[in-house]
Design a protein around this motif. Structure first.
Motif, PDB file in Angstrom:
ATOM      1  N   LEU A 142      -4.812   5.214   2.462  1.00 37.58           N
ATOM      2  CA  LEU A 142      -2.578   5.218   2.884  1.00 37.58           C
ATOM      3  C   LEU A 142      -3.046   3.810   3.558  1.00 37.58           C
ATOM      4  O   LEU A 142      -1.644   3.838   3.667  1.00 37.58           O
ATOM      5  CB  LEU A 142      -2.558   6.424   3.633  1.00 37.58           C
ATOM      6  CG  LEU A 142      -2.675   7.746   2.667  1.00 37.58           C
ATOM      7  CD1 LEU A 142      -2.008   9.198   2.909  1.00 37.58           C
ATOM      8  CD2 LEU A 142      -1.843   7.727   0.670  1.00 37.58           C
ATOM      9  N   GLN A 143      -3.385   2.818   3.346  1.00 35.15           N
ATOM     10  CA  GLN A 143      -3.230   1.713   4.198  1.00 35.15           C
ATOM     11  C   GLN A 143      -1.711   0.943   4.094  1.00 35.15           C
ATOM     12  O   GLN A 143      -0.405   0.865   5.198  1.00 35.15           O
ATOM     13  CB  GLN A 143      -4.299   0.454   4.381  1.00 35.15           C
ATOM     14  CG  GLN A 143      -4.567   0.131   3.519  1.00 35.15           C
ATOM     15  CD  GLN A 143      -5.500  -1.850   3.555  1.00 35.15           C
ATOM     16  OE1 GLN A 143      -5.072  -1.914   4.907  1.00 35.15           O
ATOM     17  NE2 GLN A 143      -6.357  -1.933   2.500  1.00 35.15           N
ATOM     18  N   TRP A 144      -1.365   0.741   2.883  1.00 30.62           N
ATOM     19  CA  TRP A 144      -0.249  -0.002   1.615  1.00 30.62           C
ATOM     20  C   TRP A 144       1.132   0.807   2.617  1.00 30.62           C
ATOM     21  O   TRP A 144       2.510  -0.110   2.377  1.00 30.62           O
ATOM     22  CB  TRP A 144      -0.422   0.095   0.197  1.00 30.62           C
ATOM     23  CG  TRP A 144      -1.076  -1.878   0.732  1.00 30.62           C
ATOM     24  CD1 TRP A 144      -2.424  -1.698   0.412  1.00 30.62           C
ATOM     25  CD2 TRP A 144      -0.792  -3.074   1.338  1.00 30.62           C
ATOM     26  NE1 TRP A 144      -3.287  -3.253   0.942  1.00 30.62           N
ATOM     27  CE2 TRP A 144      -2.087  -3.902   1.197  1.00 30.62           C
ATOM     28  CE3 TRP A 144       0.146  -3.512   2.000  1.00 30.62           C
ATOM     29  CZ2 TRP A 144      -2.288  -5.257   1.820  1.00 30.62           C
ATOM     30  CZ3 TRP A 144      -0.012  -4.496   2.278  1.00 30.62           C
ATOM     31  CH2 TRP A 144      -1.037  -5.593   2.211  1.00 30.62           C
ATOM     32  N   VAL A 145       0.953   1.730   1.888  1.00 33.94           N
ATOM     33  CA  VAL A 145       1.838   3.037   2.258  1.00 33.94           C
ATOM     34  C   VAL A 145       2.567   3.167   3.381  1.00 33.94           C
ATOM     35  O   VAL A 145       4.146   2.665   3.939  1.00 33.94           O
ATOM     36  CB  VAL A 145       2.335   4.688   1.770  1.00 33.94           C
ATOM     37  CG1 VAL A 145       1.383   5.269   1.916  1.00 33.94           C
ATOM     38  CG2 VAL A 145       3.062   4.627   1.240  1.00 33.94           C
ATOM     39  N   ASN A 146       1.822   3.074   4.509  1.00 30.41           N
ATOM     40  CA  ASN A 146       2.427   2.924   5.957  1.00 30.41           C
ATOM     41  C   ASN A 146       2.585   1.809   5.838  1.00 30.41           C
ATOM     42  O   ASN A 146       3.422   1.523   6.885  1.00 30.41           O
ATOM     43  CB  ASN A 146       0.817   3.546   6.745  1.00 30.41           C
ATOM     44  CG  ASN A 146       0.815   5.075   6.234  1.00 30.41           C
ATOM     45  OD1 ASN A 146       1.369   5.285   6.719  1.00 30.41           O
ATOM     46  ND2 ASN A 146      -0.731   5.403   6.082  1.00 30.41           N
ATOM     47  N   ILE A 147       2.249   1.264   5.905  1.00 29.68           N
ATOM     48  CA  ILE A 147       2.159  -0.832   6.288  1.00 29.68           C
ATOM     49  C   ILE A 147       4.391  -1.109   5.550  1.00 29.68           C
ATOM     50  O   ILE A 147       4.887  -1.214   6.649  1.00 29.68           O
ATOM     51  CB  ILE A 147       1.233  -1.907   5.595  1.00 29.68           C
ATOM     52  CG1 ILE A 147      -0.089  -1.660   6.329  1.00 29.68           C
ATOM     53  CG2 ILE A 147       2.168  -2.997   5.832  1.00 29.68           C
ATOM     54  CD1 ILE A 147      -0.989  -2.991   5.988  1.00 29.68           C
ATOM     55  N   ILE A 148       3.767  -0.345   4.346  1.00 34.90           N
ATOM     56  CA  ILE A 148       4.871  -1.164   4.157  1.00 34.90           C
ATOM     57  C   ILE A 148       6.121   0.070   4.318  1.00 34.90           C
ATOM     58  O   ILE A 148       7.908  -0.780   4.855  1.00 34.90           O
ATOM     59  CB  ILE A 148       4.508  -0.909   2.733  1.00 34.90           C
ATOM     60  CG1 ILE A 148       4.506  -1.819   1.897  1.00 34.90           C
ATOM     61  CG2 ILE A 148       6.080  -0.243   1.591  1.00 34.90           C
ATOM     62  CD1 ILE A 148       4.153  -1.674   0.057  1.00 34.90           C
ATOM     63  N   LEU A 149       5.724   1.227   5.098  1.00 34.70           N
ATOM     64  CA  LEU A 149       6.910   2.126   5.747  1.00 34.70           C
ATOM     65  C   LEU A 149       7.479   1.058   6.731  1.00 34.70           C
ATOM     66  O   LEU A 149       8.557   1.874   6.895  1.00 34.70           O
ATOM     67  CB  LEU A 149       6.439   3.717   5.972  1.00 34.70           C
ATOM     68  CG  LEU A 149       6.834   3.946   4.905  1.00 34.70           C
ATOM     69  CD1 LEU A 149       6.376   5.695   5.046  1.00 34.70           C
ATOM     70  CD2 LEU A 149       8.221   4.928   4.581  1.00 34.70           C
TER      71      LEU A 149
ATOM     72  N   THR B 272      -1.244   0.263  -6.623  1.00 26.09           N
ATOM     73  CA  THR B 272      -2.043  -0.651  -6.099  1.00 26.09           C
ATOM     74  C   THR B 272      -2.903  -1.437  -7.480  1.00 26.09           C
ATOM     75  O   THR B 272      -2.642   0.028  -8.348  1.00 26.09           O
ATOM     76  CB  THR B 272      -2.804  -0.490  -4.915  1.00 26.09           C
ATOM     77  OG1 THR B 272      -3.713   0.445  -5.055  1.00 26.09           O
ATOM     78  CG2 THR B 272      -1.934  -0.017  -3.924  1.00 26.09           C
ATOM     79  N   SER B 273      -3.200  -1.987  -7.436  1.00 28.40           N
ATOM     80  CA  SER B 273      -4.649  -1.867  -7.682  1.00 28.40           C
ATOM     81  C   SER B 273      -6.000  -1.337  -7.557  1.00 28.40           C
ATOM     82  O   SER B 273      -5.788  -0.770  -7.007  1.00 28.40           O
ATOM     83  CB  SER B 273      -4.980  -4.076  -7.955  1.00 28.40           C
ATOM     84  OG  SER B 273      -5.365  -4.159  -6.560  1.00 28.40           O
ATOM     85  N   GLU B 274      -6.469  -1.215  -8.863  1.00 26.68           N
ATOM     86  CA  GLU B 274      -7.676  -0.580  -8.623  1.00 26.68           C
ATOM     87  C   GLU B 274      -8.196  -0.624  -7.453  1.00 26.68           C
ATOM     88  O   GLU B 274      -8.892  -0.428  -6.520  1.00 26.68           O
ATOM     89  CB  GLU B 274      -8.834  -0.217  -9.206  1.00 26.68           C
ATOM     90  CG  GLU B 274      -7.950   0.277 -11.386  1.00 26.68           C
ATOM     91  CD  GLU B 274      -7.496   1.747 -10.368  1.00 26.68           C
ATOM     92  OE1 GLU B 274      -7.885   2.534 -10.297  1.00 26.68           O
ATOM     93  OE2 GLU B 274      -6.258   2.043 -11.041  1.00 26.68           O
ATOM     94  N   GLU B 275      -7.636  -2.044  -6.783  1.00 27.33           N
ATOM     95  CA  GLU B 275      -9.122  -2.990  -5.889  1.00 27.33           C
ATOM     96  C   GLU B 275      -8.548  -2.739  -4.414  1.00 27.33           C
ATOM     97  O   GLU B 275      -8.347  -2.889  -3.196  1.00 27.33           O
ATOM     98  CB  GLU B 275      -9.100  -4.857  -5.548  1.00 27.33           C
ATOM     99  CG  GLU B 275     -10.163  -4.616  -7.299  1.00 27.33           C
ATOM    100  CD  GLU B 275      -9.055  -4.542  -8.088  1.00 27.33           C
ATOM    101  OE1 GLU B 275      -8.408  -5.538  -8.518  1.00 27.33           O
ATOM    102  OE2 GLU B 275      -9.885  -4.853  -9.311  1.00 27.33           O
ATOM    103  N   GLY B 276      -6.732  -2.274  -4.519  1.00 33.41           N
ATOM    104  CA  GLY B 276      -6.130  -1.545  -3.367  1.00 33.41           C
ATOM    105  C   GLY B 276      -5.055  -2.873  -3.179  1.00 33.41           C
ATOM    106  O   GLY B 276      -4.672  -2.577  -1.706  1.00 33.41           O
ATOM    107  N   HIS B 277      -4.605  -3.614  -3.903  1.00 35.06           N
ATOM    108  CA  HIS B 277      -3.573  -4.562  -3.539  1.00 35.06           C
ATOM    109  C   HIS B 277      -2.186  -4.102  -4.168  1.00 35.06           C
ATOM    110  O   HIS B 277      -2.210  -3.816  -5.078  1.00 35.06           O
ATOM    111  CB  HIS B 277      -4.105  -5.866  -4.043  1.00 35.06           C
ATOM    112  CG  HIS B 277      -5.201  -6.343  -3.633  1.00 35.06           C
ATOM    113  ND1 HIS B 277      -5.516  -6.375  -3.074  1.00 35.06           N
ATOM    114  CD2 HIS B 277      -6.425  -6.646  -4.426  1.00 35.06           C
ATOM    115  CE1 HIS B 277      -6.264  -7.093  -2.155  1.00 35.06           C
ATOM    116  NE2 HIS B 277      -7.097  -7.386  -3.230  1.00 35.06           N
ATOM    117  N   PRO B 278      -1.488  -4.110  -2.902  1.00 35.06           N
ATOM    118  CA  PRO B 278      -0.031  -3.929  -3.386  1.00 35.06           C
ATOM    119  C   PRO B 278       0.619  -4.690  -4.942  1.00 35.06           C
ATOM    120  O   PRO B 278       0.598  -6.005  -4.591  1.00 35.06           O
ATOM    121  CB  PRO B 278       0.873  -3.797  -2.362  1.00 35.06           C
ATOM    122  CG  PRO B 278      -0.061  -4.869  -1.288  1.00 35.06           C
ATOM    123  CD  PRO B 278      -1.299  -5.002  -1.264  1.00 35.06           C
TER     124      PRO B 278
END
Ligand SMILES: [Zn+2]
Length: 315
Positions: free
Chosen positions: A243-250, A172-178
């Motif tokens: 860990l929100q993005w890894v969970n969304i993508i999974l 992700t970016s430092e701001e948390g965008h995937p």
């Protein structure tokens, strides 16, 4: 780009695609330009002057008389299918974000399911080989997952028979965008296995966030900055957020794989995951995905059928 902007991207319409690749001659010309972007060049002597032997569909060098075909040395070598069928297959595979089953691909292209299966696996192999070169870096969210069973079940970190472990990682970016993802099959979640995985797939400059699964200590062992979130019983809001993005993508991948493919044999899982990695990592440029996949296929060496059916090696 925000999530909804990606969903509403136009991609390339079927009309637009057929305008570019609707007949065999257009497809051959496109392939010629990809193979020889600066004009024909003999692979033996470097000569640039040639003649085309129309009946045998061969290019012959004027200087040394070496002959080659348009498809020799590419993923398409020895295919019996017209190029326009391949190109339409590339379009369908590239534009559908949840993938296309070989049964459906065969119906849409008017070819047998066997031929469609082979086409799809060859194209997925091209995707896999491209994605193999990608290292994740910067902020990376990591989680463990299984295909073919409930996550972790009662026994933490241990897979039951018939379950195939894989690691999901999202840069992700430092701001948390995937930005980019990488799902890859592993032999299990032991520390040594994940150390090898991290050393091979993560840049030394990345900093990784995971939950407290013991095997993730392998990331530290690989010399990579790593923060394991220790949570007291169940997932608390801190862990969910980090860990929100890894969970969304999974979640998205599992839904798509269950919806599109009735059964994925474990030995082919690396290719199916690579298909999702490949499309996700190019989602900002959906209009160009056909061009990318075509040029990747041209650069992927031929793959005889017996190799397509062999198991791939897991980390
Ligand atoms: Zn020559």
């Amino acid at each position: 780009m925000k999530k909804n902007m990606i969903q509403f991207q136009h991609g390339e319409s079927l009309f637009g695609f057929l305008k570019r690749f609707g007949n065999e001659e257009q497809c051959r010309q496109a392939l010629f330009r990809l193979r020889w972007p600066n004009g024909y060049r003999c692979s033996e002597c470097g000569g640039q002057s040639y003649c085309y032997l129309r009946e045998r569909r061969l290019y012959q060098c004027h200087r040394c008389h070496h002959q080659t075909s348009l498809l020799a040395g590419t993923l398409f070598e020895a295919t019996k299918l017209p190029l326009k069928v391949w190109l339409l297959g590339i379009y369908l595979l590239g534009q559908n974000k949840d993938g296309v089953s070989s049964l459906n691909l065969g119906r849409l292209l008017g070819i047998s399911q066997n031929s469609a299966w082979l086409m799809k696996h060859k194209l997925m192999q091209a995707m896999l080989e491209q994605e193999n070169h990608r290292l994740l870096q910067g902020r990376v969210e990591v989680d463990d997952a299984y295909w073919g069973g409930a996550r972790r079940g009662g026994k933490r970190g241990r897979g039951a028979p018939g379950k195939y472990p894989f690691v999901a990682a999202v840069e992700t970016s430092e701001e948390g965008h995937p930005l980019f993802m990488k799902c890859s099959v592993v032999n299990g979640f032991r520390k040594q296995t994940l150390e090898k995985w991290a050393g091979r797939l993560l840049s030394a400059r990345s900093h990784v966030i995971s939950d407290a699964l013991g095997g993730f200590r392998g990331i530290d062992a690989a010399g990579i900055e790593h923060q394991a979130l220790v949570t007291g019983g169940g997932a608390d809001s801190m862990e969910i957020l980090a860990l929100q993005w890894v969970n969304i993508i999974l979640g998205n991948i599992k839904t798509a794989m269950h919806g599109t493919y009735h059964a994925i044999r474990g030995k082919h899982l690396p290719r199916y995951l690579a298909e999702f990695n490949y499309r996700f990592n190019r989602r900002f440029r959906l209009e160009e995905i056909v061009n990318h996949l075509l040029s990747d296929a041209v650069r992927t060496p031929p793959m005889p059928q017996r190799l397509v059916k062999l198991a791939e090696v897991a980390w």
